[in-house]
Design an enzyme around this catalytic site. Sequence first.
Site, PDB file in Angstrom:
ATOM      1  N   GLU A 115      -4.250   7.348  -4.945  1.00 54.50           N
ATOM      2  CA  GLU A 115      -4.118   6.758  -6.095  1.00 54.50           C
ATOM      3  C   GLU A 115      -5.293   7.457  -6.789  1.00 54.50           C
ATOM      4  O   GLU A 115      -6.633   7.028  -6.572  1.00 54.50           O
ATOM      5  CB  GLU A 115      -4.446   5.300  -6.268  1.00 54.50           C
ATOM      6  CG  GLU A 115      -3.092   4.557  -5.612  1.00 54.50           C
ATOM      7  CD  GLU A 115      -3.281   3.145  -5.442  1.00 54.50           C
ATOM      8  OE1 GLU A 115      -4.301   2.442  -5.643  1.00 54.50           O
ATOM      9  OE2 GLU A 115      -2.175   2.277  -4.724  1.00 54.50           O
TER      10      GLU A 115
ATOM     11  N   HIS B 108      -1.962   0.535  -9.862  1.00 55.64           N
ATOM     12  CA  HIS B 108      -2.466  -0.416  -8.948  1.00 55.64           C
ATOM     13  C   HIS B 108      -3.126  -1.819  -9.615  1.00 55.64           C
ATOM     14  O   HIS B 108      -4.433  -2.136  -9.613  1.00 55.64           O
ATOM     15  CB  HIS B 108      -3.548   0.250  -7.868  1.00 55.64           C
ATOM     16  CG  HIS B 108      -3.671  -0.775  -6.571  1.00 55.64           C
ATOM     17  ND1 HIS B 108      -4.196  -0.224  -5.494  1.00 55.64           N
ATOM     18  CD2 HIS B 108      -3.651  -1.964  -6.386  1.00 55.64           C
ATOM     19  CE1 HIS B 108      -4.376  -0.965  -4.625  1.00 55.64           C
ATOM     20  NE2 HIS B 108      -3.928  -2.297  -5.226  1.00 55.64           N
TER      21      HIS B 108
ATOM     22  N   ARG C 275       0.984  -1.145   0.160  1.00 54.09           N
ATOM     23  CA  ARG C 275       0.004  -0.121  -0.041  1.00 54.09           C
ATOM     24  C   ARG C 275       0.928   1.066  -0.125  1.00 54.09           C
ATOM     25  O   ARG C 275       2.081   1.400   0.694  1.00 54.09           O
ATOM     26  CB  ARG C 275      -0.731  -0.109   1.304  1.00 54.09           C
ATOM     27  CG  ARG C 275      -2.161  -0.815   1.081  1.00 54.09           C
ATOM     28  CD  ARG C 275      -3.053  -0.608   0.243  1.00 54.09           C
ATOM     29  NE  ARG C 275      -4.184  -1.184  -0.034  1.00 54.09           N
ATOM     30  CZ  ARG C 275      -4.278  -2.326  -0.686  1.00 54.09           C
ATOM     31  NH1 ARG C 275      -3.368  -2.633  -1.523  1.00 54.09           N
ATOM     32  NH2 ARG C 275      -5.344  -3.205  -0.905  1.00 54.09           N
TER      33      ARG C 275
END
Lengths: 327, 328
Positions: B273, B292, B244
């Site tokens: 993000e 991601h 993360r």
Amino acid sequence: MEGQELPYVLIDCIGGRYGVYEDHAEFLEKHFHLITMKEYLENKKFLSKKIRAIYMWYHKPVIKEELLQSLPNLKIVASSGVGIDHLDLNLLSRYGVKVSNTPFVVSTDTADLGMALMLASSRRLVEGYQIAVSPDTEYFPADWLGAEVSGATLGILGMGTIGYKVAERAKAFEMKILYHNRNQRNKEEESAVGAIYCKKIDDLLQQSDFVLLSVNLTPQTHKLIGKRELELMKPTATLINISRGLVVDQDALVEALQNKVIKAAALDVTYPEPLPRDHPLLKLKNVIITPHIGSATKKTRRLMMENMMESIQAGLTGLPIPNEVLL
Amino acid sequence: MAEEELPGVLILDIGGTHGVLENLVPLLKKHFRLITMKEFLENKKELSKKIQSVFVFECRPTVDRELLESLPNLKVIGNSGVGVDHLDVKMISNFGVKVTNTPHAVADSTADIGMALMLASARRLVEGCQIAVSPDTKCFAVDWLGVEVTRATLGIIGMGSIGYKVAQRARAFDMRILYHNRNRRRKEEEEAVGAHYCEKMEDLLQQSDFVMLVVNLTPETHKLIGKKELGLMKPTATLINISRGAVIDQDALVEALQNKIIRAAALDVTYPEPLPRDHPLLKLNNIIITPHIGTATAQAIRMMAEEAIANMLAVLNGQPIPSEVFPK
């Protein structure tokens, strides 16, 4: 200098984008008297008889018959890398000049790059990077997907040293591994990587999610992958080339990619290198191309240099030449 | 069983930019009555009682106090994915609602992305592609080099399912594998991948050529990698993050990359993000960032939905729950 003079070895140049690396040259100068092409041309009369070896770094200096004729004492050409398709072996043989390459030291880096290309292509890494950094990106879409490498089927064409190292790596991703080779590997080698031999290349092409080319370029492998082979591949398959551009019929590849006959291609090698800037391969979304970097790491290039030095030393003292290329 | 009688599952939406992927809908409809947020908000009175589960896909819908208060029969939040840092597990638990995640479905594809990032960074793949297609390229320079992956040292921080799969893959590249984890793995597990335990994370940081973060995000791992840790890494080392964004102190990372304290970074995750478009990380040339995509494969998405559904059904049927997440 007292005693024996250091052997005179011809190179193209030192430094810059295409020459022998400066730190390599420093090391080589301990064992050889390096003569650049520029120096040679300025003093041909004296140097032509002195030069006994050529240190060919990335295809330079170019060796033509004219050069061979003017180097009466040339004994050996040490060529960097494993490929020797750029050398006229018959010509060199006629002049009694031996040839060496660096086959083993490039293997792991090249296998690593094959895996890097397969993963990058399958997971759309380059496209993903462009999205991540694009000034227009406001959010990451949920429906943007790549394809899994783990558990997929990899077909390796050419199971030499490099191909086998690719298989070793792919096994850890639980890939199903098929291979085609001039000769079948022995049972222990096959079971160590779980590789299944496909006597017919067609069987490999039809079953593979990824087809990886790791053959050397010979008249037999020239355009090994053409329209017919591409059509045998799955429409969801990816072609990866870490061998030589000419192993693939590039025009047929362009067509196959444009018409989605195959899903994608990832090429470390093309013909020529670089491609002309208006070449269709550069415009396709489903291709990634890298600039022939299969062996482009500091450590490997250093090992290549050391191998070449050893081959030249052996060649000049009449000892068996490590990594000699025989006709 | 008639559709009306199936337990209701709340989702954000079907399709579009953030909705559940359309091909997952039949899977969900097999076991649940599907209710979108829009449908729920238009008919709260009738639907609030029907919703027994929430399927959280790509962190949506947001599960806040207001939502929990309006769903009296809610039993379970089934998260698609393994990370639950976007959920307030303690608060949800106080409502008597269980939280489940999908640790098994994500492992292979996330380990693959970790390997992909390590290889792409080491071999300068993205830069290489840019050179190969650039209109200015006339020749390929021979002094353009990357660094080796084979036989290099990989330090894995977080040796859970994903970290272990990374180790399995890295071993095939003859890498020397170090790892740091809350708990040491069993000897057989270590030997199977040739991994050496580093009780002190500092030892791992000092010896590794590649440092890969595979921890989950908790208060303990928040900014786990900061200025000190980056300073301990080799100047030739690469930091890879598939956990993360908040596990790294991003400002410290920017500084470290600008000053060549470490060689490079490869991040599948950032905070937030996407990053703001003027963020310094986007301007550095010794970094690659991916959006991601650790589980962005058709196979993984499907497996995650299946695992989430199995977990939700286990809760609703009073059976042992495969992957429950407990509050700390």
